[in-house]
Design a protein around this motif. Structure first.
Motif, short mmCIF file in Angstrom:
data_model
loop_
_atom_site.label_atom_id
_atom_site.label_comp_id
_atom_site.label_asym_id
_atom_site.label_seq_id
_atom_site.Cartn_x
_atom_site.Cartn_y
_atom_site.Cartn_z
N VAL A 66 0.84 -1.21 0.00
CA VAL A 66 0.00 0.00 0.00
C VAL A 66 0.88 1.25 0.00
O VAL A 66 1.77 1.40 0.83
CB VAL A 66 -0.95 0.02 1.21
CG1 VAL A 66 -1.70 1.34 1.30
CG2 VAL A 66 -1.93 -1.15 1.13
N LYS A 68 -0.92 4.40 -1.18
CA LYS A 68 -1.87 5.51 -1.15
C LYS A 68 -3.23 5.03 -0.66
O LYS A 68 -3.72 3.98 -1.10
CB LYS A 68 -2.01 6.13 -2.53
CG LYS A 68 -2.94 7.34 -2.57
CD LYS A 68 -2.92 7.99 -3.92
CE LYS A 68 -3.70 9.27 -4.03
NZ LYS A 68 -4.81 9.52 -3.20
N GLU A 91 -10.29 3.06 -0.56
CA GLU A 91 -9.51 2.34 -1.54
C GLU A 91 -8.04 2.49 -1.18
O GLU A 91 -7.59 3.59 -0.86
CB GLU A 91 -9.75 2.88 -2.95
CG GLU A 91 -8.97 2.12 -4.01
CD GLU A 91 -9.32 2.54 -5.42
OE1 GLU A 91 -8.38 2.90 -6.17
OE2 GLU A 91 -10.52 2.51 -5.77
N ALA A 93 -4.18 1.73 -2.70
CA ALA A 93 -3.52 1.49 -3.99
C ALA A 93 -2.01 1.36 -3.79
O ALA A 93 -1.46 1.83 -2.79
CB ALA A 93 -3.82 2.63 -4.95
N ASP A 94 -1.37 0.75 -4.78
CA ASP A 94 0.09 0.63 -4.74
C ASP A 94 0.72 1.90 -5.32
O ASP A 94 0.02 2.85 -5.69
CB ASP A 94 0.56 -0.64 -5.46
CG ASP A 94 0.24 -0.68 -6.94
OD1 ASP A 94 -0.02 0.39 -7.56
OD2 ASP A 94 0.28 -1.78 -7.51
N GLY A 97 -0.61 3.30 -8.49
CA GLY A 97 -2.02 3.69 -8.49
C GLY A 97 -2.98 2.54 -8.70
O GLY A 97 -4.19 2.74 -8.74
N GLN A 98 -2.44 1.33 -8.80
CA GLN A 98 -3.29 0.14 -8.99
C GLN A 98 -4.00 -0.20 -7.68
O GLN A 98 -3.37 -0.30 -6.64
CB GLN A 98 -2.42 -1.04 -9.44
CG GLN A 98 -3.17 -2.30 -9.74
CD GLN A 98 -4.03 -2.20 -10.99
OE1 GLN A 98 -3.67 -1.53 -11.95
NE2 GLN A 98 -5.17 -2.84 -10.96
N ARG A 99 -5.30 -0.42 -7.76
CA ARG A 99 -6.07 -0.75 -6.57
C ARG A 99 -5.62 -2.09 -5.99
O ARG A 99 -5.50 -3.08 -6.71
CB ARG A 99 -7.56 -0.83 -6.86
CG ARG A 99 -8.34 -1.18 -5.60
CD ARG A 99 -9.74 -1.66 -5.83
NE ARG A 99 -10.55 -0.73 -6.57
CZ ARG A 99 -11.86 -0.83 -6.67
NH1 ARG A 99 -12.50 -1.80 -6.04
NH2 ARG A 99 -12.55 0.02 -7.38
N ILE A 100 -5.41 -2.09 -4.68
CA ILE A 100 -5.09 -3.32 -3.96
C ILE A 100 -6.36 -3.87 -3.33
O ILE A 100 -6.66 -5.05 -3.46
CB ILE A 100 -4.02 -3.06 -2.89
CG1 ILE A 100 -2.69 -2.65 -3.55
CG2 ILE A 100 -3.82 -4.29 -2.00
CD1 ILE A 100 -1.63 -2.19 -2.59
#
Length: 142
Positions: A66, A68, A91, A93-94, A97-100
């Motif tokens: 994580v 953000k 949410e 994100a890494d 900006g990809q959702r985790i």
């Protein structure tokens, strides 16, 4: 509490998680406070006990990549003067900006003696379920 006030509160709260600023996170709460989930409830009598908890949570988030956090306020109700029930969609994100993971949380906030809004209660069922569905339950060492 207006929707704009709630969004401002949770923007700052999510920014504190993104910055890994544990002091700002614990300052957003009043004590004692309670976080509950379907399987258990956790009462924190003071700032130090809550700081230890969020520091542990931060370590878990770091291990999951994580970078953000963001939160969008979905709904605000003020059933009593100085009391707000706020529903937030989170949410994480890494760095790219990809959702985790994402989940909803419901909070109760109270206005303190100085007029500042502080969280005092949260229902964490959504976060617990989201991490479990991902295969990395909260508290996992990975």
């Amino acid at each position: 509490m207006t929707l704009a006030q709630a969004q401002s509160f949770f923007d700052a709260y999510a920014a504190a998680f993104s910055a890994r600023d544990m002091d700002a996170i614990v300052d957003a709460w009043t004590y004692p406070c309670l976080i509950t989930q379907r399987a258990a409830s956790f009462a924190f009598p003071d700032r130090d006990s809550f700081h230890k908890n969020v520091s542990s949570l931060d370590g878990f988030y770091v291990r999951q990549g994580v970078a953000k956090a963001s939160g969008t306020v979905r709904q605000v109700a003020e059933p009593h003067d100085g009391v707000a029930i706020v529903e937030v969609d989170y949410e994480l994100a890494d760095a790219s900006g990809q959702r985790i993971v994402a989940w909803p949380t419901t909070y109760t906030l109270r206005r303190n003696k100085t007029g500042a809004w502080k969280a005092c209660f949260a229902i964490a069922d959504g976060e617990v379920a989201a991490w479990a569905a991902r295969g990395t339950p909260l508290g996992a060492k990975n």
